[in-house]
Design a protein around this motif. Structure first.
Motif, short mmCIF file in Angstrom:
data_model
loop_
_atom_site.label_atom_id
_atom_site.label_comp_id
_atom_site.label_asym_id
_atom_site.label_seq_id
_atom_site.Cartn_x
_atom_site.Cartn_y
_atom_site.Cartn_z
N ARG A 79 10.07 -45.69 -5.14
CA ARG A 79 10.82 -46.04 -6.35
C ARG A 79 9.92 -46.72 -7.37
O ARG A 79 10.03 -46.47 -8.58
CB ARG A 79 11.99 -46.95 -5.98
N ASN A 80 9.03 -47.58 -6.90
CA ASN A 80 8.12 -48.26 -7.82
C ASN A 80 7.12 -47.29 -8.45
O ASN A 80 6.73 -47.45 -9.61
CB ASN A 80 7.36 -49.36 -7.08
N LEU A 81 6.71 -46.28 -7.69
CA LEU A 81 5.82 -45.26 -8.25
C LEU A 81 6.51 -44.48 -9.37
O LEU A 81 5.91 -44.22 -10.42
CB LEU A 81 5.37 -44.30 -7.15
N VAL A 82 7.76 -44.12 -9.15
CA VAL A 82 8.51 -43.41 -10.19
C VAL A 82 8.71 -44.30 -11.41
O VAL A 82 8.60 -43.85 -12.56
CB VAL A 82 9.87 -42.94 -9.63
N THR A 83 8.96 -45.58 -11.18
CA THR A 83 9.13 -46.52 -12.30
C THR A 83 7.86 -46.60 -13.14
O THR A 83 7.90 -46.55 -14.37
CB THR A 83 9.50 -47.91 -11.77
N SER A 84 6.72 -46.73 -12.47
CA SER A 84 5.44 -46.78 -13.20
C SER A 84 5.19 -45.49 -13.96
O SER A 84 4.68 -45.51 -15.09
CB SER A 84 4.29 -47.05 -12.23
N LEU A 85 5.55 -44.36 -13.36
CA LEU A 85 5.34 -43.07 -14.03
C LEU A 85 6.19 -42.97 -15.29
O LEU A 85 5.69 -42.54 -16.36
CB LEU A 85 5.68 -41.94 -13.07
N LEU A 86 7.45 -43.38 -15.22
CA LEU A 86 8.33 -43.32 -16.39
C LEU A 86 7.86 -44.28 -17.48
O LEU A 86 7.86 -43.94 -18.67
CB LEU A 86 9.76 -43.65 -15.98
N ILE A 87 7.43 -45.48 -17.09
CA ILE A 87 6.95 -46.45 -18.07
C ILE A 87 5.67 -45.96 -18.74
O ILE A 87 5.51 -46.07 -19.96
CB ILE A 87 6.73 -47.82 -17.39
N SER A 88 4.77 -45.39 -17.96
CA SER A 88 3.50 -44.91 -18.52
C SER A 88 3.72 -43.74 -19.46
O SER A 88 3.14 -43.70 -20.56
CB SER A 88 2.56 -44.51 -17.38
N LEU A 89 4.55 -42.79 -19.07
CA LEU A 89 4.83 -41.65 -19.95
C LEU A 89 5.56 -42.10 -21.21
O LEU A 89 5.28 -41.61 -22.32
CB LEU A 89 5.66 -40.60 -19.20
N GLY A 90 6.49 -43.04 -21.07
CA GLY A 90 7.18 -43.56 -22.24
C GLY A 90 6.23 -44.28 -23.18
O GLY A 90 6.35 -44.16 -24.41
#
Length: 288
Positions: A79-90
């Motif tokens: 879940r934390n990996l997905v969170t970082s991915l969404l924040i980075s892409l945003g």
């Protein structure tokens, strides 16, 4: 009188002027330097594949391989990996939306002496310590209700990406010949259409480079994640790995597996975009 026939020179004896032959010792030194630099990455992968135990007692070669560490890391840190991915892409999208037209305006519009003042102000923002920005954002986010929100972290991480992107793309867009943009004006295009139809396609390398570095800034952020999140509901991988070390310090396999997984996106992007990065960084070095 007999003619002198020159003796043919072997190709191996002909060397370009000013070029020294490659020595084996140089190759050996280069290999040793690369091996020294990559050893931490190898040790991280090695420990992640071990059954369990202390990282110091890990054998040099992973004979007894297991994926238990990766299974644990994905189940507990996925879940934390997905969170970082969404924040980075945003952060990439938001930074490029703001920085690209700003860089185009500074490169092709006449601001006079104000252009130097604006550029100096952008450079000053890069010199402010991150902890100062984080503390200021914490007070502002508390009043605005942006603590523990993905949008708040995207805005915070974009604070590092936007100035860098403006500086990089301004140099690149400044190297685009003014005659190209003027030709679009002659054909009836306005500033906006010329920007989207001419400047953006020509600035592809700079856009990819700015987006890549912004992604890396956001992906590796720890200070904003630690300051602007107070619960476990929204936790980037850097903060998740930080708390993970305190909870599972006796078993390093899941920790190193999490570190390997968190390194894969950055490694993949650097490998895929390296030729664009090289062209984007050097594209504005010489003004056409």
């Amino acid at each position: 009188m007999s003619a002198v026939i020159p003796t043919p020179t072997r190709a191996a004896e002909v060397r370009p002027a000013g070029r020294e032959p490659r020595r084996p010792v140089h190759t050996v030194i280069g290999v040793l330097i690369v091996a020294f630099m990559l050893f931490p990455l190898y040790w991280m992968v090695n420990v992640s594949l071990q059954p369990a135990g202390n990282a110091v007692a890990t054998p040099w070669l992973p004979f007894d391989l297991t994926l238990r560490g990766y299974t644990t890391a994905i189940s507990e840190q996925g879940r934390n990996l997905v969170t970082s991915l969404l924040i980075s892409l945003g952060s990439v999208v938001f930074s490029l939306v703001i920085a690209t037209p700003a860089a185009y305006a500074m490169a092709h519009f006449k601001f006079g002496r104000w252009a130097t003042v604006i550029l100096f102000g952008i450079l000053v923002t890069q010199m402010v310590p991150g902890i100062v920005v984080a503390n200021a954002l914490y007070s502002a986010y508390t009043d605005l209700g942006l603590l523990n929100t993905m949008g708040g972290l995207i805005l915070a991480d974009s604070a590092a990406g936007i100035p860098f992107s403006i500086i990089l793309m301004r140099a690149f867009m400044g190297s685009i010949p003014a005659s190209v943009v003027e030709a679009a004006y002659v054909d009836g295009a306005g500033p906006v259409r010329a920007f989207f139809s001419i400047v953006l396609p020509m600035s592809r390398n700079a856009l990819i480079t700015a987006g890549l570095f912004t992604f890396l800034f956001a992906w590796g952020d720890f200070l904003f994640a630690l300051t602007l999140t107070t619960t476990a509901d929204l936790r980037p991988i850097t903060l998740g790995l930080y708390t993970y070390v305190g909870s599972f310090v006796s078993d390093w396999s899941p920790i190193m597996a999490t570190a390997v997984l968190s390194s894969l996106p950055a490694i993949a992007l650097l490998v895929l975009a390296q030729r664009y990065v090289a062209a984007g960084v050097t594209g504005g070095a010489v003004k056409s």
